[in-house]
Design a protein around this motif. Structure first.
Motif, PDB file in Angstrom:
ATOM      1  N   ALA A 487       0.852  -1.186   0.000  1.00 21.37           N
ATOM      2  CA  ALA A 487       0.000   0.000   0.000  1.00 21.37           C
ATOM      3  C   ALA A 487       0.890   1.239   0.000  1.00 21.37           C
ATOM      4  O   ALA A 487       2.010   1.211   0.532  1.00 21.37           O
ATOM      5  CB  ALA A 487      -0.939   0.017   1.205  1.00 21.37           C
ATOM      6  N   VAL A 488       0.390   2.294  -0.602  1.00 23.72           N
ATOM      7  CA  VAL A 488       1.191   3.507  -0.812  1.00 23.72           C
ATOM      8  C   VAL A 488       0.386   4.736  -0.412  1.00 23.72           C
ATOM      9  O   VAL A 488      -0.822   4.815  -0.682  1.00 23.72           O
ATOM     10  CB  VAL A 488       1.599   3.632  -2.306  1.00 23.72           C
ATOM     11  N   ILE A 489       1.070   5.686   0.219  1.00 24.75           N
ATOM     12  CA  ILE A 489       0.482   7.000   0.493  1.00 24.75           C
ATOM     13  C   ILE A 489       1.395   8.049  -0.117  1.00 24.75           C
ATOM     14  O   ILE A 489       2.616   8.014   0.088  1.00 24.75           O
ATOM     15  CB  ILE A 489       0.262   7.233   2.009  1.00 24.75           C
ATOM     16  N   GLN A 490       0.818   8.938  -0.903  1.00 30.85           N
ATOM     17  CA  GLN A 490       1.592   9.982  -1.566  1.00 30.85           C
ATOM     18  C   GLN A 490       0.669  11.160  -1.876  1.00 30.85           C
ATOM     19  O   GLN A 490      -0.550  11.008  -1.884  1.00 30.85           O
ATOM     20  CB  GLN A 490       2.230   9.440  -2.838  1.00 30.85           C
ATOM     21  N   PRO A 491       1.243  12.345  -2.130  1.00 33.18           N
ATOM     22  CA  PRO A 491       0.386  13.522  -2.359  1.00 33.18           C
ATOM     23  C   PRO A 491      -0.439  13.463  -3.635  1.00 33.18           C
ATOM     24  O   PRO A 491      -1.550  13.975  -3.690  1.00 33.18           O
ATOM     25  CB  PRO A 491       1.386  14.679  -2.407  1.00 33.18           C
ATOM     26  N   GLY A 492       0.123  12.855  -4.708  1.00 31.00           N
ATOM     27  CA  GLY A 492      -0.530  12.992  -6.002  1.00 31.00           C
ATOM     28  C   GLY A 492      -0.246  14.374  -6.573  1.00 31.00           C
ATOM     29  O   GLY A 492       0.377  15.227  -5.944  1.00 31.00           O
ATOM     30  N   GLY A 493      -0.696  14.599  -7.809  1.00 33.69           N
ATOM     31  CA  GLY A 493      -0.506  15.894  -8.434  1.00 33.69           C
ATOM     32  C   GLY A 493       0.474  15.898  -9.574  1.00 33.69           C
ATOM     33  O   GLY A 493       0.752  16.948 -10.158  1.00 33.69           O
ATOM     34  N   SER A 494       1.021  14.737  -9.932  1.00 34.46           N
ATOM     35  CA  SER A 494       1.949  14.654 -11.049  1.00 34.46           C
ATOM     36  C   SER A 494       1.192  14.675 -12.376  1.00 34.46           C
ATOM     37  O   SER A 494       0.046  14.228 -12.468  1.00 34.46           O
ATOM     38  CB  SER A 494       2.758  13.362 -10.949  1.00 34.46           C
ATOM     39  N   MET A 495       1.862  15.163 -13.408  1.00 39.56           N
ATOM     40  CA  MET A 495       1.287  15.098 -14.757  1.00 39.56           C
ATOM     41  C   MET A 495       1.058  13.647 -15.176  1.00 39.56           C
ATOM     42  O   MET A 495       0.213  13.362 -16.038  1.00 39.56           O
ATOM     43  CB  MET A 495       2.232  15.776 -15.762  1.00 39.56           C
ATOM     44  N   ARG A 496       1.788  12.727 -14.555  1.00 38.72           N
ATOM     45  CA  ARG A 496       1.686  11.316 -14.919  1.00 38.72           C
ATOM     46  C   ARG A 496       0.964  10.502 -13.853  1.00 38.72           C
ATOM     47  O   ARG A 496       1.182   9.294 -13.725  1.00 38.72           O
ATOM     48  CB  ARG A 496       3.089  10.749 -15.171  1.00 38.72           C
ATOM     49  N   ASP A 497       0.099  11.142 -13.080  1.00 40.80           N
ATOM     50  CA  ASP A 497      -0.653  10.407 -12.068  1.00 40.80           C
ATOM     51  C   ASP A 497      -1.384   9.203 -12.652  1.00 40.80           C
ATOM     52  O   ASP A 497      -1.424   8.123 -12.045  1.00 40.80           O
ATOM     53  CB  ASP A 497      -1.670  11.329 -11.372  1.00 40.80           C
ATOM     54  N   ALA A 498      -1.974   9.390 -13.804  1.00 47.20           N
ATOM     55  CA  ALA A 498      -2.739   8.296 -14.411  1.00 47.20           C
ATOM     56  C   ALA A 498      -1.835   7.090 -14.674  1.00 47.20           C
ATOM     57  O   ALA A 498      -2.233   5.937 -14.428  1.00 47.20           O
ATOM     58  CB  ALA A 498      -3.399   8.764 -15.706  1.00 47.20           C
ATOM     59  N   ASP A 499      -0.602   7.344 -15.155  1.00 51.27           N
ATOM     60  CA  ASP A 499       0.336   6.257 -15.406  1.00 51.27           C
ATOM     61  C   ASP A 499       0.746   5.577 -14.107  1.00 51.27           C
ATOM     62  O   ASP A 499       0.871   4.340 -14.040  1.00 51.27           O
ATOM     63  CB  ASP A 499       1.585   6.776 -16.120  1.00 51.27           C
ATOM     64  N   VAL A 500       0.961   6.388 -13.066  1.00 48.78           N
ATOM     65  CA  VAL A 500       1.376   5.837 -11.772  1.00 48.78           C
ATOM     66  C   VAL A 500       0.250   5.012 -11.166  1.00 48.78           C
ATOM     67  O   VAL A 500       0.479   3.924 -10.608  1.00 48.78           O
ATOM     68  CB  VAL A 500       1.811   6.980 -10.824  1.00 48.78           C
ATOM     69  N   ILE A 501      -0.983   5.491 -11.279  1.00 53.89           N
ATOM     70  CA  ILE A 501      -2.135   4.747 -10.755  1.00 53.89           C
ATOM     71  C   ILE A 501      -2.299   3.432 -11.505  1.00 53.89           C
ATOM     72  O   ILE A 501      -2.542   2.370 -10.901  1.00 53.89           O
ATOM     73  CB  ILE A 501      -3.415   5.600 -10.848  1.00 53.89           C
ATOM     74  N   ALA A 502      -2.138   3.481 -12.808  1.00 53.52           N
ATOM     75  CA  ALA A 502      -2.258   2.259 -13.611  1.00 53.52           C
ATOM     76  C   ALA A 502      -1.190   1.249 -13.221  1.00 53.52           C
ATOM     77  O   ALA A 502      -1.456   0.039 -13.120  1.00 53.52           O
ATOM     78  CB  ALA A 502      -2.153   2.603 -15.094  1.00 53.52           C
ATOM     79  N   ALA A 503       0.040   1.732 -12.987  1.00 53.93           N
ATOM     80  CA  ALA A 503       1.122   0.842 -12.563  1.00 53.93           C
ATOM     81  C   ALA A 503       0.822   0.232 -11.203  1.00 53.93           C
ATOM     82  O   ALA A 503       1.111  -0.946 -10.952  1.00 53.93           O
ATOM     83  CB  ALA A 503       2.442   1.607 -12.532  1.00 53.93           C
ATOM     84  N   ALA A 504       0.245   1.042 -10.293  1.00 57.81           N
ATOM     85  CA  ALA A 504      -0.124   0.534  -8.975  1.00 57.81           C
ATOM     86  C   ALA A 504      -1.190  -0.552  -9.086  1.00 57.81           C
ATOM     87  O   ALA A 504      -1.116  -1.593  -8.410  1.00 57.81           O
ATOM     88  CB  ALA A 504      -0.615   1.680  -8.101  1.00 57.81           C
ATOM     89  N   ASP A 505      -2.184  -0.322  -9.939  1.00 61.69           N
ATOM     90  CA  ASP A 505      -3.234  -1.327 -10.128  1.00 61.69           C
ATOM     91  C   ASP A 505      -2.653  -2.617 -10.689  1.00 61.69           C
ATOM     92  O   ASP A 505      -2.996  -3.723 -10.243  1.00 61.69           O
ATOM     93  CB  ASP A 505      -4.320  -0.787 -11.060  1.00 61.69           C
ATOM     94  N   GLU A 506      -1.769  -2.497 -11.652  1.00 60.07           N
ATOM     95  CA  GLU A 506      -1.176  -3.688 -12.265  1.00 60.07           C
ATOM     96  C   GLU A 506      -0.346  -4.470 -11.259  1.00 60.07           C
ATOM     97  O   GLU A 506      -0.292  -5.703 -11.303  1.00 60.07           O
ATOM     98  CB  GLU A 506      -0.319  -3.281 -13.458  1.00 60.07           C
ATOM     99  N   ALA A 507       0.283  -3.744 -10.327  1.00 65.50           N
ATOM    100  CA  ALA A 507       1.106  -4.396  -9.302  1.00 65.50           C
ATOM    101  C   ALA A 507       0.279  -4.871  -8.111  1.00 65.50           C
ATOM    102  O   ALA A 507       0.826  -5.470  -7.180  1.00 65.50           O
ATOM    103  CB  ALA A 507       2.198  -3.433  -8.830  1.00 65.50           C
ATOM    104  N   GLY A 508      -1.015  -4.578  -8.112  1.00 72.90           N
ATOM    105  CA  GLY A 508      -1.883  -5.008  -7.019  1.00 72.90           C
ATOM    106  C   GLY A 508      -1.754  -4.164  -5.768  1.00 72.90           C
ATOM    107  O   GLY A 508      -2.102  -4.610  -4.664  1.00 72.90           O
ATOM    108  N   LEU A 509      -1.281  -2.940  -5.915  1.00 77.26           N
ATOM    109  CA  LEU A 509      -1.110  -2.047  -4.773  1.00 77.26           C
ATOM    110  C   LEU A 509      -2.397  -1.289  -4.463  1.00 77.26           C
ATOM    111  O   LEU A 509      -3.175  -0.964  -5.363  1.00 77.26           O
ATOM    112  CB  LEU A 509      -0.006  -1.030  -5.052  1.00 77.26           C
ATOM    113  N   ALA A 510      -2.572  -0.975  -3.200  1.00 78.27           N
ATOM    114  CA  ALA A 510      -3.573   0.010  -2.796  1.00 78.27           C
ATOM    115  C   ALA A 510      -2.851   1.342  -2.670  1.00 78.27           C
ATOM    116  O   ALA A 510      -1.719   1.403  -2.175  1.00 78.27           O
ATOM    117  CB  ALA A 510      -4.206  -0.369  -1.469  1.00 78.27           C
TER     118      ALA A 510
END
Length: 521
Positions: A487-510
């Protein structure tokens, strides 16, 4: 003319400590004493002859004592150059004043007490600073004393010079005096600054607490100054044993106590070079210390240990097993103190209470040609403000660890990555130029933890990870997943948030977003 005999002194003080003894010695030397208000009353009650300033000026004190020394006969007596203003002295019947002893209305203490606005304003001294500045300017002929701690030095100076003061002594006292009025004005200006949206000018002042042997390195001079606030911490702490704190000790100890104050449960933070190398909460301080120590046993050697509760004997014995520079806690039992007594190089400090992480205050950093000023990072994260951005939401246990890791990350130098599990850090990456590097360092630290405590796998397995700022790319996040974070906690706000979220989903992270960052440079 270097030596000036003290024939006439004006004494007007708020702090009465040492007043009678000083005045009695001056009177025994034949010095005429002028005084005002409460100071004059105290001296008369002690049987010391005093002439009222109102008798000198020919005007009574007025406006509830607001106007009493603001008069040409007072300021003329303080400012007169005996070799250049003799005609004016004679023409206007000015009595030269050779010594001024003044300390100021207790404005700083009044503000610190939480007094109302009207009371604070009433404790802004006007006549006192005016007299001090006048006497300090005229250091060729007038000596000024603003602190009771200098009374003995004044009397010793006069004893050594047949009742006179020398120019070097007067120059030293003038420097002290201008420092005092500057600090006083800074305190008033800082308090008044709340009436400006952004202060046009800022002022900062401190009082010497102790000279230091050197700064960060032996070739750098250094000293420790306190700002007069009552914020609990290293500046207000009582030292029970050990040699004097160094420049680096003071900075690291401040970082330690500010971090541990973030937690309500028994908590311990171990600091090395202003960064935490281990932080944990537990049912007891001993348990918390053990888990904080396990996070980085190597770095803990020679570190700073902060506790948010009373240091007990069991915890003290655990800490004493390795070399520790400083231990700071609200209090310590006698048994704990006895354990440390055998460790002559260990400094034990107690603060009485802990600083409030939410209390507003100002942070200043000097740069070439000026200062950077900001509000201190008092950001507090409300769990309800978190946004789950992945398909999988954190479990309740993961959420508790995420909030714990986030509090720790606030106190880690950027770029900051913190792995945590069950209320303890298991890997910290700090101060790297790349967030990916911080992730990798923290992961390696987690492997070191596993080796130290005998785990068959990385201590980061099934952990959570906190990042003080957003992941600009998915690589740092994936490094955390590879280390075992779930599980991960971070501020968010990157231009690539969508890519980071997709990578988290693929890795099974919350993953949750805070919409708040904690850069710490």
């Amino acid at each position: 003319m270097t030596a000036i005999p003290v024939k006439r002194a004006l004494i007007s003080v708020s702090e009465k400590a040492g007043l009678v003894d000083l005045a009695r010695t001056l009177a025994e030397r034949g010095v005429e004493i002028l005084s005002t208000g409460g100071s004059a009353r105290a001296l008369r009650e002690a049987g010391i002859a005093v002439r009222d300033v109102s008798d000198l000026t020919g005007h009574p004190e007025m406006m509830d004592g607001r106007v009493k020394t603001l008069h040409p006969k007072v300021h003329g007596g303080l400012l007169a150059l005996r070799d250049e203003h003799a005609a004016d002295i004679a023409a206007h019947d000015i009595a030269p004043i050779d010594l001024l002893v003044v300390n100021l209305y207790p404005f700083e203490a009044t503000v610190a007490s939480g007094a109302d606005e009207a009371t604070c304003i009433e404790n802004i001294d006007i006549g006192g600073p005016a007299m001090i500045r006048a006497a300090a300017k005229n250091q060729r002929f007038c000596c000024v004393v603003t602190d009771p701690e200098d009374y003995d030095a004044l009397l010793a100076e006069m004893a050594a010079n047949d009742g006179a003061t020398t120019l070097p002594f007067r120059q030293r006292q003038s420097a002290i005096a201008y420092g005092r009025t500057a600090a006083y004005d800074a305190a008033v200006a800082t308090w008044m600054a709340r009436f400006e949206e952004v202060p046009r000018r800022i002022a900062a002042a401190g009082r010497l607490a102790q000279p230091l042997r050197y700064g960060e390195n032996p070739h750098q001079g250094a000293a420790f100054y306190t700002d007069g606030s009552d914020r609990p911490g290293v500046a207000t702490a009582k030292q029970h044993q050990g040699k004097a704190l160094s420049y680096n000790n003071l900075g690291d100890t401040d970082a330690a106590v500010e971090l541990v104050a973030e937690f309500d449960r028994p908590a311990v933070a171990i600091i090395k070079h202003a960064n935490p190398c281990g932080v944990a909460v537990g049912e007891t301080l001993a348990a918390a210390y053990g888990r904080a120590f396990d996070c980085d046993r190597t770095s803990a050697f020679g570190g700073i240990v902060a506790l948010n509760g009373t240091l007990d004997e069991q915890t003290a014995r655990a800490i004493a097993e390795i070399f520790t520079e400083v231990v700071i806690a609200p209090d310590a039992t006698d048994a704990a103190k006895a354990v440390f007594a055998a460790k002559k190089n260990l400094r034990l400090l107690t603060t009485g209470t802990l600083p409030d992480p939410k209390a507003p205050r100002r942070a200043m950093k000097q740069v070439a040609g000026g200062w950077l000023v900001q509000d201190h990072d008092t950001g507090v994260l409300r769990p309800s403000a978190l946004r789950v951005v992945t398909k999988r939401a954190p479990t309740d246990d993961q959420m508790r660890d995420l909030l714990f890791a986030w509090r720790v990350a606030k106190h880690v130098k950027s770029n900051a990555i913190v792995y945590a599990r069950d209320g303890a850090t298991v890997g910290i990456g700090a101060g790297q130029m790349s967030r990916l590097d911080s992730s990798r360092i923290a992961a390696r630290k987690a492997e070191d933890v596993a080796e130290a405590i005998g785990l068959p796998h990385s201590a980061a397995r099934d952990s959570v990870v906190a990042s003080d700022a957003f992941f600009p790319f998915a690589d740092g996040l994936l490094a955390a997943a590879e280390a075992g974070a779930r599980a991960v906690i971070q501020p968010g706000g990157s231009m690539r948030d969508a890519d980071v979220i997709a990578a988290a989903d693929e890795a099974g992270l919350a993953m949750v977003f805070t919409d708040m960052r904690h850069f710490r440079h």
